[in-house]
Design a protein around this motif. Structure first.
Motif, mmCIF file in Angstrom:
data_model
loop_
_atom_site.group_PDB
_atom_site.id
_atom_site.type_symbol
_atom_site.label_atom_id
_atom_site.label_comp_id
_atom_site.label_asym_id
_atom_site.label_seq_id
_atom_site.Cartn_x
_atom_site.Cartn_y
_atom_site.Cartn_z
ATOM 1 N N GLU A 111 28.858 42.166 56.949
ATOM 2 C CA GLU A 111 30.318 42.702 56.691
ATOM 3 C C GLU A 111 31.181 41.552 56.407
ATOM 4 O O GLU A 111 32.245 42.136 55.825
ATOM 5 N N GLN A 112 31.038 40.287 56.217
ATOM 6 C CA GLN A 112 31.861 39.447 55.923
ATOM 7 C C GLN A 112 31.708 39.167 54.450
ATOM 8 O O GLN A 112 32.295 38.316 54.006
ATOM 9 N N ALA A 113 30.785 39.818 53.702
ATOM 10 C CA ALA A 113 30.595 39.177 52.315
ATOM 11 C C ALA A 113 31.581 39.890 51.534
ATOM 12 O O ALA A 113 32.198 40.991 51.699
ATOM 13 N N VAL A 114 32.186 39.054 50.454
ATOM 14 C CA VAL A 114 32.887 39.317 49.253
ATOM 15 C C VAL A 114 32.530 38.857 48.110
ATOM 16 O O VAL A 114 31.762 37.812 48.121
ATOM 17 N N LEU A 115 32.469 39.468 46.784
ATOM 18 C CA LEU A 115 32.005 39.302 45.892
ATOM 19 C C LEU A 115 33.210 38.744 44.638
ATOM 20 O O LEU A 115 33.909 39.657 44.401
ATOM 21 N N PHE A 116 33.356 37.685 44.158
ATOM 22 C CA PHE A 116 34.197 37.327 43.065
ATOM 23 C C PHE A 116 33.528 37.200 41.809
ATOM 24 O O PHE A 116 32.441 36.685 41.575
ATOM 25 N N ILE A 117 33.890 38.002 40.776
ATOM 26 C CA ILE A 117 33.425 37.807 39.269
ATOM 27 C C ILE A 117 34.682 37.259 38.579
ATOM 28 O O ILE A 117 35.597 37.703 38.451
ATOM 29 N N VAL A 118 34.127 35.808 38.151
ATOM 30 C CA VAL A 118 35.190 35.020 37.264
ATOM 31 C C VAL A 118 34.655 35.317 35.865
ATOM 32 O O VAL A 118 33.599 35.033 35.253
ATOM 33 N N GLY A 119 35.473 35.807 34.850
ATOM 34 C CA GLY A 119 35.427 35.920 33.608
ATOM 35 C C GLY A 119 36.142 37.206 32.916
ATOM 36 O O GLY A 119 36.484 38.303 33.791
ATOM 37 N N ASP A 120 36.031 37.388 31.865
ATOM 38 C CA ASP A 120 36.790 38.655 31.110
ATOM 39 C C ASP A 120 35.829 38.929 29.947
ATOM 40 O O ASP A 120 35.104 38.222 29.559
ATOM 41 N N ASN A 135 32.436 52.144 46.200
ATOM 42 C CA ASN A 135 33.634 52.240 47.255
ATOM 43 C C ASN A 135 33.539 50.424 47.423
ATOM 44 O O ASN A 135 33.811 50.082 48.662
ATOM 45 N N LEU A 136 33.929 49.595 46.500
ATOM 46 C CA LEU A 136 33.798 48.098 46.839
ATOM 47 C C LEU A 136 35.077 47.609 46.221
ATOM 48 O O LEU A 136 35.282 46.359 46.168
ATOM 49 N N ASN A 137 36.261 48.406 46.153
ATOM 50 C CA ASN A 137 37.566 47.818 45.615
ATOM 51 C C ASN A 137 37.978 46.929 46.387
ATOM 52 O O ASN A 137 38.615 45.908 45.787
ATOM 53 N N LYS A 138 37.800 46.716 47.651
ATOM 54 C CA LYS A 138 38.256 45.842 48.665
ATOM 55 C C LYS A 138 37.374 44.267 48.786
ATOM 56 O O LYS A 138 37.756 43.423 49.344
ATOM 57 N N ARG A 139 36.160 44.780 48.148
ATOM 58 C CA ARG A 139 34.953 43.718 48.714
ATOM 59 C C ARG A 139 34.609 43.033 47.250
ATOM 60 O O ARG A 139 34.013 41.947 47.331
ATOM 61 N N VAL A 140 35.003 43.576 45.992
ATOM 62 C CA VAL A 140 34.431 42.778 44.789
ATOM 63 C C VAL A 140 35.855 42.749 43.813
ATOM 64 O O VAL A 140 36.623 43.684 43.841
ATOM 65 N N ILE A 141 35.846 41.345 43.698
ATOM 66 C CA ILE A 141 37.405 41.129 42.972
ATOM 67 C C ILE A 141 37.067 40.597 41.613
ATOM 68 O O ILE A 141 36.357 39.643 41.439
ATOM 69 N N LEU A 142 37.454 41.310 40.656
ATOM 70 C CA LEU A 142 37.536 40.754 39.202
ATOM 71 C C LEU A 142 38.648 39.678 38.935
ATOM 72 O O LEU A 142 39.725 39.900 38.955
ATOM 73 N N ILE A 143 38.239 38.563 39.027
ATOM 74 C CA ILE A 143 39.109 37.416 39.015
ATOM 75 C C ILE A 143 39.989 37.299 37.678
ATOM 76 O O ILE A 143 41.170 36.993 37.317
ATOM 77 N N GLY A 144 39.242 37.692 36.591
ATOM 78 C CA GLY A 144 39.306 37.616 35.234
ATOM 79 C C GLY A 144 39.337 36.364 34.541
ATOM 80 O O GLY A 144 38.560 35.443 35.181
#
Length: 281
Positions: A111-120, A135-144
């Protein structure tokens, strides 16, 4: 298809002709070395595999420097969360949608997991759609795009490479240099040479989760573009299981963190320069 046609009908025949005039042909992986010898019939003594080298001291300094581009620290979730990260262009070959879909299963147990995707890249809108469908809008972040991905790697608990194929995955090697425990799809070529140098570089790919000397290998995904609502394919399921395994086991993550620091000595640019000197002398 255009890229494959270019390689098959132009690039490969041209390389075969030009390579005959080279005194040495340096490639970045043992698998590519093997292919040149067996498919292009290059003389074995002419082809040498030398992996890319990395300035580990400079990387260590960059890990402390906040990026000028990309989402800043105050946009991150609570740093008590377990951070999974991947770094790469948002293009088909990098396969990030497979990771997003697998991650939807991971958060059921972690439940504490979050995913960062770095890149564009061109797949940004497709990945956004998959994130929404899962339904991962708050758990997967597109860093750019970020001018300093090492800063993000310094804050990660786990790095995942979901690529469909590689030549030599710099992002994976740099994650190792940052001391981040790594999971990689066992695709052609490079990931197993970084995480499992004892395995045959051209041998059969793994079909299950495989805990190796410097990281974890998982089966490569199909490359099929799914929606977020479709059932996981077997390789995505294995990826999810591997991520959950490491996130839930602090001692195993620490083991691989230390193994990464050990492996980084082999990847250090100073070691690689010596190999180049030997090759051309």
């Amino acid at each position: 298809m255009a890229d494959i046609s270019y390689y098959r009908f132009i690039s490969r025949p041209l390389a075969k002709v030009l390579y005959q005039y080279a005194d040495k042909v340096i490639v970045v992986s043992k698998e590519i070395e093997w292919k040149l010898i067996h498919f292009l019939k290059m003389p074995k003594k002419k082809v040498i595999a030398i992996k890319n080298g990395y300035d580990c001291e400079w990387i260590a300094e960059q890990m402390k420097e906040m990026p000028k581009q990309g989402i800043k620290f105050n946009a991150f979730p609570d740093m008590n969360w377990k951070v999974v990260i991947t770094v790469g262009r948002l293009v088909d070959v990098k396969g990030q949608w497979h990771l997003i879909r697998a991650f939807a299963n991971v958060i059921k147990a972690e439940e504490q997991a979050v995913l960062f995707i770095v890149g564009d890249g061109d797949l940004k809108h497709y990945l956004e759609a998959v994130i929404k469908e899962c339904n991962l809008n708050k758990r997967v972040i597109l860093i750019g795009y970020s001018d300093n991905p090492y800063w993000y790697l310094a804050r990660a608990d786990l790095f995942v490479l979901p690529s469909l194929y590689e030549g030599y995955p710099n992002a994976l090697a740099e994650a190792v240099c940052c001391g981040v425990p790594c999971i990689a799809a066992d695709v052609h070529s490079g990931p197993r040479e970084i995480l499992a140098p004892g395995l045959n570089a051209v041998g059969e790919r793994v079909s299950d989760i495989s805990e190796e000397e410097y990281g974890v290998l998982v089966p490569g995904c199909s490359g099929r573009r799914y929606t977020g609502n479709e059932a996981l394919e077997p390789a995505e399921q294995k990826m999810a299981e591997a991520i959950s395994m490491l996130l839930s086991d602090d001692s195993k993550r620490e083991h691989y963190r230390q193994r990464c620091f050990s492996r980084s000595r082999d990847l250090n640019i100073k070691e690689i320069i010596d190999q180049w000197i030997d090759a051309i002398s």
